[in-house]
Design an enzyme around this catalytic site. Structure first.
Site, mmCIF file in Angstrom:
data_model
loop_
_atom_site.group_PDB
_atom_site.id
_atom_site.type_symbol
_atom_site.label_atom_id
_atom_site.label_comp_id
_atom_site.label_asym_id
_atom_site.label_seq_id
_atom_site.Cartn_x
_atom_site.Cartn_y
_atom_site.Cartn_z
ATOM 1 N N HIS A 1 0.864 -1.085 -0.022
ATOM 2 C CA HIS A 1 -0.047 0.105 -0.195
ATOM 3 C C HIS A 1 0.758 1.328 0.069
ATOM 4 C CE1 HIS A 1 -3.361 -2.405 0.960
ATOM 5 N NE2 HIS A 1 -2.616 -3.253 1.769
ATOM 6 N N SER B 1 17.281 14.063 -20.686
ATOM 7 C CA SER B 1 16.419 15.269 -20.888
ATOM 8 C C SER B 1 17.129 16.307 -21.644
ATOM 9 C CB SER B 1 16.063 15.943 -19.406
ATOM 10 O OG SER B 1 15.754 17.280 -19.355
#
Length: 485
Positions: free
Chosen positions: A174, A298
């Site tokens: 979770h 990038s």
């Protein structure tokens, strides 16, 4: 503005035939329009040879060995000139399978065997030829292209799991810190899941039929009532290496295709899960992307190396599954004895497998560029000593059951110690030593660290070796089959 559509050579409309052509090119040999026509020629040639050599229709002069070889060379040598010739014939017939029939009759004329001309496409509906052709095409694509790529990826992933079998990892359930494991065990889980789906794909059954316009052998029986047409059909279909389907309408029902595409889609979904997990591990710093990274990460941030291989794979797996799902759901339905929806639908099989193949390629390249960062994993473990609340309260429960005093409410006591706060190793050891545990249990728990609390995780990776295919399994068997002789 110039029209790009008019440039030569033609510019690809789709990414698979353009930007990503190199990764998926092997599928062209199996799932392109040209491959479909080549398989149609193959099926028609084998049907002609079978009828002639078995004297099924009427006594006739047998084909010589040289003539049989020449007919089979029509398939083996099928190339650009044949594609162009078939295209010219189809423009006249406006029917693709009829074009193949006329094309083959020309080849018989070249062998001076016009006497067998009417055995070409004898008693066949187009779907008799098409269903067998598609079964051979898909089988070839899966066994000769997809499975080898999947196997290579699985071996790569399984080796990475073995290499990292003992590297401790803070688990996240979770999204929250949870019981430690090892990186190798977590990768092994995904490899094991993929291996299981791979076995299902490898054991696929490829069905075929040859029984006429509505599956009744009506024309066959009217022409040659004394022949055992069911036996002829069974022997011919099985001679192609396919499973004979005895009960069909005009079309083979395509259920085997739906089953195969569902299995491929399930493999893709597990592979998608691998991509999202690896993306998350990279984000957490558990893997560095260094090797082979001479690329630009990038356009503006020089430090970045983006996990583009896994992101690209995710997108292509989603496209592949969208197509595989619609193929599986659509192909199982045909109105009454025949409609044509399957014809257009099946032309997308190559695209569906192509995007899946591209994803396999990207995941393999992504895995090859990963370097584990054990120090980053160790740092997260060191910052989360509260995960050891589980073994302490579990040991207290066991002692409580055995009647040891002072072990009441173990879960609640550990919750009070750890819930909503970080603790250190010293905090935990102080707590353990104040519980009144038997000395051996106290020392065992006090000696635990988040890095050592990994249970059997390192040993569990060995299950990968036990689940690998062995001789004689569907994974390793030669599934190419034969051809009618």
């Amino acid at each position: 503005m110039a029209s790009l559509a008019e440039l030569t050579p033609p510019i690809a409309l789709g990414a698979l035939d353009g930007r990503y052509r190199g990764a998926v090119a092997p599928l062209v040999d199996h799932l392109s329009e040209a491959a479909l026509n080549r398989q149609r020629v193959h099926v028609e040639v084998e049907w002609l040879i079978y009828l002639a050599q078995h004297q099924v229709v009427a006594p006739s002069r047998l084909l010589t060995d040289d003539q049989v070889a020449a007919l089979r060379r029509v398939v083996e040598d099928f190339g650009a000139d044949d594609i162009a010739e078939l295209g010219r014939i189809e423009r006249e017939t406006v029917h693709d399978v009829k074009a193949v029939e006329y094309y083959l009759k020309r080849r018989l004329a070249g062998l001076d065997r016009e006497d067998l001309s009417e055995l070409v496409h004898f008693a066949c509906t187009s779907e008799d030829i098409n269903n067998l052709s598609y079964a051979l095409m898909v089988r070839g694509a899966v066994t000769q292209v997809w499975l080898p790529r999947a196997d290579a990826l699985l071996e790569q992933l399984e080796q990475l799991a073995r290499d990292l079998a003992e590297v401790p990892l803070l688990a996240h359930t979770h999204g929250q810190p949870a019981t430690p494991t090892t990186m190798g065990k977590e990768l092994a889980v995904l490899a094991h899941r993929l291996r299981r789906q791979r076995r299902r794909v490898a054991s696929a059954e490829y069905l075929g039929k040859l029984n006429g316009a509505t599956g009744t052998y009506g024309a066959h029986l009217a022409a040659v009532p004394e022949a055992d047409w069911q036996q002829v059909s069974r022997e011919f279909v099985q001679g192609l290496g396919l499973t004979w389907n005895p009960l069909t309408t005009q079309i083979e029902s395509h259920d085997w295709q739906a089953e195969l595409y569902a299995d491929l889609a399930r493999f893709n979904r597990v592979l998608h899960n691998l991509c999202t997990d690896l993306w998350s591990y990279i984000s957490l710093g558990y893997f560095a992307q260094v090797r082979g990274q001479g690329t630009v990460g990038s356009s503006t941030m020089p430090h970045k190396v983006n996990p583009i291989r896994f992101e690209n794979a995710e997108a292509n797996l989603e496209v592949s599954n969208a197509l595989l799902d619609v193929l599986a759901s659509t192909l199982v339905t045909s109105r009454l004895q025949r409609d044509l929806t399957d014809s257009s639908m099946q032309r997308n099989i190559g695209t569906a497998l192509g995007h899946g193949l591209l994803a396999l390629d990207n995941v393999a390249k992504g895995l090859a560029g990963l370097d584990a960062a054990p120090e980053a994993m160790a740092a997260d473990l060191e910052a989360n000593w509260e995960v050891l609340a589980e073994p302490v309260q579990s040991a207290m429960r066991a002692l409580a059951v055995a009647g040891h005093p002072g072990m009441d409410n173990p879960y609640e006591r550990l919750k009070e110690l750890t819930r909503g706060r970080r603790i250190t190793g010293d905090d935990l050891r102080e707590f353990v030593r104040g519980l009144g545990l038997p000395e051996d249990v106290q020392e065992r728990l006090a000696g635990l660290t988040p890095q050592t609390y990994v249970g059997l995780a390192p040993q569990l990776v060995a299950h990968l070796d036990r689940s690998a295919p062995g001789p004689g399994t569907p994974d390793s068997a030669d599934r190419r089959g034969g051809v009618a002789r």
